[in-house]
Write a protein that holds these residues in place. Structure first.
Motif, PDB file in Angstrom:
ATOM      1  N   LEU A 277       0.822  -1.216   0.000  1.00  0.00           N
ATOM      2  CA  LEU A 277       0.000   0.000   0.000  1.00  0.00           C
ATOM      3  C   LEU A 277       0.856   1.266   0.000  1.00  0.00           C
ATOM      4  CD1 LEU A 277      -2.930   0.882   0.116  1.00  0.00           C
ATOM      5  CD2 LEU A 277      -2.838   0.770   2.580  1.00  0.00           C
ATOM      6  N   ILE A 292       3.195  -1.236 -17.942  1.00  0.00           N
ATOM      7  CA  ILE A 292       1.845  -1.708 -18.217  1.00  0.00           C
ATOM      8  C   ILE A 292       1.903  -3.220 -18.434  1.00  0.00           C
ATOM      9  CG2 ILE A 292      -0.059  -1.653 -19.837  1.00  0.00           C
ATOM     10  CD1 ILE A 292       0.424   1.213 -20.285  1.00  0.00           C
TER      11      ILE A 292
ATOM     12  N   LEU B  70      -9.240 -13.259 -14.139  1.00  0.00           N
ATOM     13  CA  LEU B  70      -8.086 -13.844 -14.809  1.00  0.00           C
ATOM     14  C   LEU B  70      -8.217 -13.784 -16.328  1.00  0.00           C
ATOM     15  CD1 LEU B  70      -5.570 -15.680 -13.949  1.00  0.00           C
ATOM     16  CD2 LEU B  70      -6.979 -17.532 -14.765  1.00  0.00           C
ATOM     17  N   ILE B  76      -4.086 -12.278 -11.697  1.00  0.00           N
ATOM     18  CA  ILE B  76      -4.190 -13.545 -10.984  1.00  0.00           C
ATOM     19  C   ILE B  76      -4.676 -13.297  -9.562  1.00  0.00           C
ATOM     20  CG2 ILE B  76      -2.863 -15.458 -10.045  1.00  0.00           C
ATOM     21  CD1 ILE B  76      -1.031 -15.093 -12.519  1.00  0.00           C
ATOM     22  N   PRO B 122      -4.902  -1.424  -3.349  1.00  0.00           N
ATOM     23  CA  PRO B 122      -3.455  -1.183  -3.226  1.00  0.00           C
ATOM     24  C   PRO B 122      -2.645  -2.026  -4.198  1.00  0.00           C
ATOM     25  CG  PRO B 122      -4.270  -2.418  -1.339  1.00  0.00           C
ATOM     26  CD  PRO B 122      -5.467  -1.954  -2.108  1.00  0.00           C
ATOM     27  N   LEU B 124      -3.436  -3.320  -7.169  1.00  0.00           N
ATOM     28  CA  LEU B 124      -3.529  -3.041  -8.599  1.00  0.00           C
ATOM     29  C   LEU B 124      -2.933  -1.703  -8.973  1.00  0.00           C
ATOM     30  CD1 LEU B 124      -7.014  -4.558  -9.206  1.00  0.00           C
ATOM     31  CD2 LEU B 124      -4.840  -5.383 -10.061  1.00  0.00           C
ATOM     32  N   ARG B 125      -2.687  -0.858  -7.951  1.00  0.00           N
ATOM     33  CA  ARG B 125      -2.063   0.417  -8.245  1.00  0.00           C
ATOM     34  C   ARG B 125      -0.645   0.212  -8.751  1.00  0.00           C
ATOM     35  NH1 ARG B 125      -1.005   4.415  -3.920  1.00  0.00           N
ATOM     36  NH2 ARG B 125      -0.274   2.460  -3.055  1.00  0.00           N
ATOM     37  N   VAL B 126      -0.021  -0.887  -8.324  1.00  0.00           N
ATOM     38  CA  VAL B 126       1.406  -1.002  -8.535  1.00  0.00           C
ATOM     39  C   VAL B 126       1.812  -1.848  -9.737  1.00  0.00           C
ATOM     40  CG1 VAL B 126       3.349  -0.706  -7.025  1.00  0.00           C
ATOM     41  CG2 VAL B 126       1.225  -1.538  -6.077  1.00  0.00           C
ATOM     42  N   ARG B 127       2.097  -3.073  -9.494  1.00  0.00           N
ATOM     43  CA  ARG B 127       2.717  -3.866 -10.542  1.00  0.00           C
ATOM     44  C   ARG B 127       1.849  -5.047 -10.874  1.00  0.00           C
ATOM     45  NH1 ARG B 127       8.651  -4.380 -11.488  1.00  0.00           N
ATOM     46  NH2 ARG B 127       8.301  -6.574 -11.764  1.00  0.00           N
ATOM     47  N   SER B 128       2.184  -5.660 -11.994  1.00  0.00           N
ATOM     48  CA  SER B 128       1.303  -6.676 -12.533  1.00  0.00           C
ATOM     49  C   SER B 128       1.038  -7.841 -11.587  1.00  0.00           C
ATOM     50  CB  SER B 128       1.879  -7.179 -13.839  1.00  0.00           C
ATOM     51  OG  SER B 128       3.252  -7.418 -13.679  1.00  0.00           O
ATOM     52  N   HIS B 129       2.017  -8.290 -10.832  1.00  0.00           N
ATOM     53  CA  HIS B 129       1.783  -9.524 -10.089  1.00  0.00           C
ATOM     54  C   HIS B 129       1.449  -9.316  -8.620  1.00  0.00           C
ATOM     55  CE1 HIS B 129       2.503 -12.135 -13.352  1.00  0.00           C
ATOM     56  NE2 HIS B 129       3.603 -11.476 -13.658  1.00  0.00           N
ATOM     57  N   TYR B 130       1.305  -8.054  -8.228  1.00  0.00           N
ATOM     58  CA  TYR B 130       1.085  -7.826  -6.808  1.00  0.00           C
ATOM     59  C   TYR B 130      -0.247  -8.357  -6.331  1.00  0.00           C
ATOM     60  CZ  TYR B 130       5.295  -5.443  -5.498  1.00  0.00           C
ATOM     61  OH  TYR B 130       6.584  -5.172  -5.172  1.00  0.00           O
ATOM     62  N   ALA B 213      -2.216  -1.661 -23.462  1.00  0.00           N
ATOM     63  CA  ALA B 213      -1.665  -0.357 -23.827  1.00  0.00           C
ATOM     64  C   ALA B 213      -2.684   0.408 -24.676  1.00  0.00           C
ATOM     65  CB  ALA B 213      -0.365  -0.537 -24.592  1.00  0.00           C
ATOM     66  N   GLU B 216      -5.622   1.633 -22.604  1.00  0.00           N
ATOM     67  CA  GLU B 216      -5.294   2.851 -21.872  1.00  0.00           C
ATOM     68  C   GLU B 216      -5.366   4.067 -22.789  1.00  0.00           C
ATOM     69  OE1 GLU B 216      -4.336   3.769 -18.152  1.00  0.00           O
ATOM     70  OE2 GLU B 216      -2.456   2.740 -18.535  1.00  0.00           O
ATOM     71  N   VAL B 222      -7.195   1.293 -16.986  1.00  0.00           N
ATOM     72  CA  VAL B 222      -6.830  -0.111 -16.763  1.00  0.00           C
ATOM     73  C   VAL B 222      -7.042  -0.484 -15.302  1.00  0.00           C
ATOM     74  CG1 VAL B 222      -4.942  -1.760 -16.806  1.00  0.00           C
ATOM     75  CG2 VAL B 222      -5.209  -0.148 -18.670  1.00  0.00           C
ATOM     76  N   THR B 223      -6.535   0.382 -14.418  1.00  0.00           N
ATOM     77  CA  THR B 223      -6.618   0.070 -12.992  1.00  0.00           C
ATOM     78  C   THR B 223      -8.065  -0.081 -12.539  1.00  0.00           C
ATOM     79  OG1 THR B 223      -4.703   1.480 -12.783  1.00  0.00           O
ATOM     80  CG2 THR B 223      -5.729   0.750 -10.763  1.00  0.00           C
ATOM     81  N   ARG B 273      -9.337 -19.796 -20.337  1.00  0.00           N
ATOM     82  CA  ARG B 273      -9.626 -18.496 -19.718  1.00  0.00           C
ATOM     83  C   ARG B 273     -10.189 -17.540 -20.751  1.00  0.00           C
ATOM     84  NH1 ARG B 273      -4.035 -15.954 -20.529  1.00  0.00           N
ATOM     85  NH2 ARG B 273      -2.966 -17.844 -21.141  1.00  0.00           N
TER      86      ARG B 273
END
Lengths: 292, 336
Positions: A277, A292, B70, B76, B122, B124-130, B213, B216, B222-223, B273
């Motif tokens: 967070l 992205i 997914l 994920i 929190p 999805l704000r950051v990086r793809s796999h978080y 891309a 967006e 996207v988020t 999927r």
């Protein structure tokens, strides 16, 4: 105070094991873009291989570890990369995540069939003696764990920072494209990283299994701790993953004693959510641009 | 005959692709056959088979939810079992406290959607796999809560004697009635997902999956859309849980563990999927298929996970991904 010291030392001992697994996890992620959801299962497999050698050859833990090392490096380093990772990396990291989840279940269920569902005793590095250091009770095994993993961490740091191959690997981890431009054989370095990860999981598996006994389902706990340590500390720096490991080990121990044993694993999870967070690059990581 | 138009990016030539009517007929026919089969199944099955089919429908509902996250949003989630568990526990506790079953279902679904949004935000704000890490942690956390808060959940002993609801005065106590209820719920959820995917929201989801891309650049956040997909997927998992509890008439922490979440993930991938039929196929291979290959026993999961690894290598779109390949065959035959 004595108890605090006692908890601190045993926490650091456990944390040093987490740190090893976390560094392997972080290196794989950084170098090959491979998130290994089977990291915990790798530790489980390595510990079973060591146990198998102990029983087959009748040797001690350390000789068994040394014999196991090339076997694990071949299976979980070379074969894992060539057979599973290489074909899938081209298809994107999503496929690889699914494949490692599948591999994790495969290894877990496979070892349930091979070794049975009951935990098997796993020998400690040194026999049980307890030292009284200023009122704090510290077992010889904890000291042995700490010494062993500190040696490995020191060797790892020396290897990554002071040797040519190590620096090439580090460069590949930091930025694959630039590494390639600099003439580094990136594919070879990625292979070395997989081998290095195999070494780390073998050491970590050997050190942690005496506490839990060898069981097919161990990987679930080990794996979670490894990636939480890597993310909390900051996975894009070896340093971050190391500190994350120690931090989680110590916090886990303190939590169990001072607050609640039932919720001991809740603290790392909360820490993970808080870090994501507020400081997504990890407590000791380098800030990254969003992709992205 | 169904026709579709394809242009290449230079607009050089319109290639007319025709799907062979025979293939359309086969598809519609097998769909009708499956529906009829499910409708008459209770008359030829004993209780055990009926319960298994109900379980299959419950899993399919949960997998439909995960498929949103997914298959369409490309994220994920490893907490689908936890959301299912939350749904089961929330609704059971509410019903036992005197709430109406249907109201309890709505409360469970809405609260899980909100919780999903809360933990997804929190990550999805950051990086793809978080999201996968946060949800993995979240599942562990929920397990701890269910196990340890015995005053509320009765811990590992679980809650027994869960009563089945009634609908329009019709009691669902008997297994046959509950079976039809499960099928209706499965149909409703599938329809809801289908409508959602046809709505502008759904088209945005698909756009996200195919080219984030570009999405967006078209002004699709996207988020926000990923978060929405994940939250709705979590809410659907809760519905699966609400249906599950009265089916088994007993809930305990074990079926909602991380392992189950991992299995849900693999079910989405195996089925295919990003397709509507994928979840049906994926859940089939985990609940019903093992019954036919009883002789495999403990080896089943080993073989299943091996199959997943092979599938992701050679057929990354899952079993439903075979459909366009087979359809292509029919086109060639027509041309020849």
């Amino acid at each position: 105070m004595e108890i605090f010291l006692q908890l601190l030392i045993s926490g650091i001992a456990t944390g040093s094991i987490y740190a090893l697994a976390a560094v392997g996890f972080a290196l794989l992620w950084q170098t090959a873009g491979a998130i290994n959801f089977a990291q915990g299962e790798f530790m489980m497999v390595a510990s079973f291989i060591i146990l198998g050698i102990i029983h087959l050859l009748g040797v001690g833990v350390l000789p068994a570890f040394i014999i196991a090392l090339p076997i694990v490096m071949f299976l979980l380093g070379f074969v894992f990369k060539r057979v599973l990772v290489d074909p899938l990396l081209k298809a994107g990291d999503f496929s690889l995540v699914i494949a490692t989840v599948g591999l994790g279940i495969f290894l877990r269920e496979g070892f349930r069939l091979i070794a049975g569902a009951f935990p098997l005793p796993f020998p400690k590095l040194v026999p049980d003696t307890v030292f009284n250091i200023g009122g704090a009770l510290i077992s010889a095994n904890e000291i042995a764990i700490l010494v062993m993993s500190l040696i490995v961490i020191a060797a790892l740091q020396w290897f990554l920072n002071r040797t040519f191959i190590g620096r090439c690997m580090e460069a590949t981890a930091q930025n694959t494209d630039v590494a390639r431009i600099l003439g580094i054989d990136v594919d070879r370095m990625i292979l070395y990283t997989f081998m290095l990860n195999a070494v780390l999981v073998t050491v970590a598996g050997m050190l942690i299994t005496p506490t839990y006994s060898a069981k097919f389902s161990n990987g679930e706990i080990f794996g979670q701790v490894a990636f939480m340590a890597a993310i909390v500390g900051g996975f894009n720096q070896v340093r971050g993953a190391l500190i994350g490991g120690f931090l989680i080990g110590v916090l886990d121990n303190m939590m169990a004693f001072y607050i609640s044993t039932q919720y001991r694993t809740a603290l790392p999870l909360l820490l993970l959510i808080i870090v994501i967070l507020f400081k997504p690059e990890g407590l000791f990581g380098r800030r990254e641009e969003r992709r992205i | 005959m169904k026709t579709g138009l394809d242009t290449n990016i230079h607009g050089k030539k319109l290639v007319k692709q025709t799907v062979h009517p025979a293939w359309q007929a086969i598809k519609l026919g097998s769909l009708a056959l499956a529906v009829i089969g499910l409708l008459i199944a209770p008359f030829s099955l004993r209780n055990y088979g009926l319960i298994l089919l109900c379980l299959w429908s419950v899993y399919t509902i949960a997998v439909q939810g995960l498929n949103l996250t997914l298959g369409y949003a490309g994220q994920i989630s490893l907490a689908q079992a936890a959301f299912m568990g939350l749904g089961a526990y929330i609704s059971t506790l509410l019903v036992q406290a005197g709430t109406n079953f249907w109201l309890a279902m709505i409360i469970a679904a809405v609260s899980c959607t909100l919780i999903g949004a809360l933990i997804g935000f929190p990550a999805l704000r950051v990086r793809s796999h978080y999201l996968s890490f946060v949800t993995l942690g979240f599942n562990g956390l929920i397990m701890l809560l269910i196990r340890n808060e015995e005053w509320l959940t009765n811990g590992t002993f679980g809650i027994r004697n869960i009563t089945r609801p009634s609908i329009f005065g019709l009691s669902l106590d008997s297994n046959i009635n509950y079976y039809y209820f499960c099928m209706v719920m499965l149909g409703l959820v599938t329809l809801a997902v289908w409508f959602m995917l046809r709505s502008p929201w759904g088209r945005a989801f698909k756009c996200l999956r195919d080219n984030p891309a570009r999405a967006e650049s078209l002004g699709i956040s996207v988020t926000n859309y990923t978060l929405l997909a994940f939250a709705l997927g979590s809410g659907i998992a809760a519905i699966a849980g609400v249906v599950y509890a009265p089916l088994i008439e007993f809930i305990e922490p074990a079926p909602f563990a991380v392992t189950r979440s991992l299995m849900f993930l693999l079910m989405v991938v195996v089925g295919g999927r990003g397709t509507l039929v994928g979840p049906f196929i994926g859940a089939f291979f985990v609940t019903l298929f093992p019954e036919w290959v009883r002789f495999l026993d403990d080896y089943y999961l080993v073989i299943f996970s091996l199959m997943v690894m092979l599938l992701i290598r050679y057929l990354p779109k899952g079993i439903a991904g075979l459909e366009p390949i087979i359809a292509q065959r029919f086109i060639r035959k027509e041309a020849a």
